[in-house]
Design an enzyme around this catalytic site. Sequence first.
Site, short mmCIF file in Angstrom:
data_model
loop_
_atom_site.label_atom_id
_atom_site.label_comp_id
_atom_site.label_asym_id
_atom_site.label_seq_id
_atom_site.Cartn_x
_atom_site.Cartn_y
_atom_site.Cartn_z
N ASP A 8 30.06 -81.78 -47.29
CA ASP A 8 31.47 -81.55 -47.02
C ASP A 8 31.91 -80.32 -47.82
OD1 ASP A 8 34.05 -81.84 -46.24
OD2 ASP A 8 34.48 -83.61 -47.47
N ASP B 209 33.86 -78.41 -40.97
CA ASP B 209 33.29 -78.14 -42.30
C ASP B 209 32.52 -79.30 -42.91
OD1 ASP B 209 35.57 -79.68 -42.60
OD2 ASP B 209 36.01 -78.87 -44.56
N GLU B 210 32.18 -80.31 -42.13
CA GLU B 210 31.38 -81.39 -42.70
C GLU B 210 30.40 -81.93 -41.67
OE1 GLU B 210 33.30 -85.17 -43.45
OE2 GLU B 210 35.05 -84.55 -42.32
#
Lengths: 372, 423
Positions: free
Chosen positions: B44, B137-138
């Site tokens: 993350d 973004d993860e």
Amino acid sequence: MKLTIERTALLRALGHVQSVVERRNTIPILSNVLLRAESGELALSATDMDLEIVASVAAQGVRKGSTTAPAHTLYDIVRKLREGAQIEIDAAGDKGAMTVRSGRSTFTLACLPPEDYPLMADGELAHGFTLSAADVKRLIDRTRFAISTEETRYYLNGIFLHAAKSNDVPMLRAVATDGHRLARMEVPLPEGAAGMPGVIVPRKTVNELRKLIDEIDQDVQISLSDTKIRFGFGNAVLTSKLIDGTFPDYERVIPAGNDRFLEVECKPFAEAVDRVSTISTEKSRAVKLALERGSLTLSATSPENGTAVEEIEVRYNGPSIEIGFNSRYLLDITDQMSGEWVAFQMADAASPTVVHERADTSALYVLMPMRV
Amino acid sequence: MTALCRDCAALAAALPAGGRCAQCGSPRLVAHAELASLSLAHIDCDAFYASVEKRDHPELLDRPVIVGGGTRGVVLACCYVARLSGIRSAMPMFKALKACPDAVVIRPDMAKYRAVGRAVRELMQATTPLVQPLSVDEAFLDLAGTERVHGGPAARTLALLARRIEREIGVTASIGLSYNKFLAKIASDLDKPRGFAVLGRGEAMDFLAPRSVGLIWGVGAALQQKLARDGISTIAELRQRSEHELTARYGAIGRRLARFARGEDDRPVDPDAPMKSISVETTFTRDIARLDGLAEQLQPLCASLALRLERAGRAAAAVTLKLKTGDFRVLSRSRQLADPTQRAETLYRAALPLLRAAADGTAFRLIGIGADRLAEAALADPPDLFAADPGARLAAGAEAVRRRLGAGAIRRGVIRAEDDDAD
């Protein structure tokens, strides 16, 4: 009520009215067609409360009376009867039923009382004029594809019909838009239309009218007020409510100062757009137009499918520009063109582009570019 | 006990004396008995949008930075300096600025964040094909079987990956390493930012025991309250009930409660798992039957859904309204949109007619809204010929609602802080 009628004539008349009837109705009688027999004639009416079509057809051995019967069932029965057959309709006996007889076939249909049928008030409509079938067709065909289906913008869910002036010449204009494209078609203003209010004719009415014109190819008497419009064809009359809303000031969004002019042969252009768009994703349908002096490169890319590129010769003298459009919208426009050349007037990749036939600006289209 | 240096990726059989790497002297060590055998990770990025902005504006490095504002008026992301003042994402902007008046507010540049997110993902995919992105973004990564390719255990490969993301892309990420998705996702949150946390089989049960049941994915405020009424507030208490008992009492989620409480999660990392829909819902403290009451609950949900769509880089081409009656019947109504959208206002306007049709006096306990038929963000809210004046469009929409529902049906409102935890 009792009468005898020729199958083909009845099928045609039923065909005119039955498509108005919605397949699913919460009010039972709206699934029915109203049959009224009077001196030598059978009148059939169907309505969805916003739109009503009445078609008349000659009948023999008429005993006056009226009833309502399930529209789609009756249509299916008549359709399946033998060609050239004589049909006897009898609603004289039992109040709640109607008998349809032809040859050795007999059908008994459940009916609902005609006095419950919601007919639109007949009243006089203040403005009236006549248009040729060809003009009505043109006004519809060149605009209706741009009608919005977005319910929240109900005032765009139809064709805006109004009187306007082009270069000081009075015109009758039809305009439709969904916000991404706009279509404007005009014909010389017919006599009697000068004082008419601008009205928005709902999409369903437009489509029903278009079907009727295909079948009854003759002049159309149009009369309207600011809440209703009526189209008369002799033996069929379509009456519709109008959309109660304000059509936006569309002239504001037709750019006048676009200074990049492109001319391209319509058919090869449409075919190239169609070919290249095979690659673009189902959801976006985007094609990119890259213009340079004398040439146009059409391209499409999609992460799943790959890429497509095609170059065609064009008349273009401006600076290089890249601009994206929805291929479906381009083809909707070229489909309506009968001339050999199509002209584009562009400003830049983010501003509305004007499209029309090179030699004819009676039909004018505005396209919003896509981000590509 | 295996120890790993996160700076030079050196491995040691035990934590070196003095807590520094024997090779490079770095104190950034991670040591765990199962370090060499665990291979499921959740990565993350830290305060992603804000980090990207700081990367591009080095002069802001030690300033509190908030990404947000614009039409939505909420914090989309905030850096760790801003978090010191109590700012959190999804907080209304006016509140954030009250807490930290000297914060630098940057308008979001979603195209840029997506591009950076893609670059991060490419580095992940170069490490293992089993990457399941959760948002821009993860992602989950399954590194089982990659030991030989990468010449070391998964933990080392992950430390190298995190270093590469920092060096090549310029943002930091936190890693959670465990033996399943549920625990890996919890772990990545333990050591943020720039963290590396491990949850092994040896301690997972003890780690979970005192935690709140709210830690379990799918347990929202309402279920948490219900569990509390039944005397279950910690995972240890949950563990005392059998799966059968939990399923009988709480329905389908009972199975997940029982399994997760024991640290069990058999969901595989699926790189092709398409994001089919995104939805948010809220359960009321008291059943609501009135249309205006339901609409009032729907509005902040739409804002929150729009936020999620934007973060996932997707747009809704259809919306689904979900309602649950007081006696737990679920109603759902869908509608296609004219164009894909990421706007709260558009989602709300599309869902309102569905709500109006469903609000027939029935008392509802829950309302939810979902985005379906997800499209790429690039297709969201295409330019409109008549949108030059958004005020006029808004007014026209409001007018249409009032025409159908009466004058009081829609009014200008504000998103209140109490509504923030709607999802």
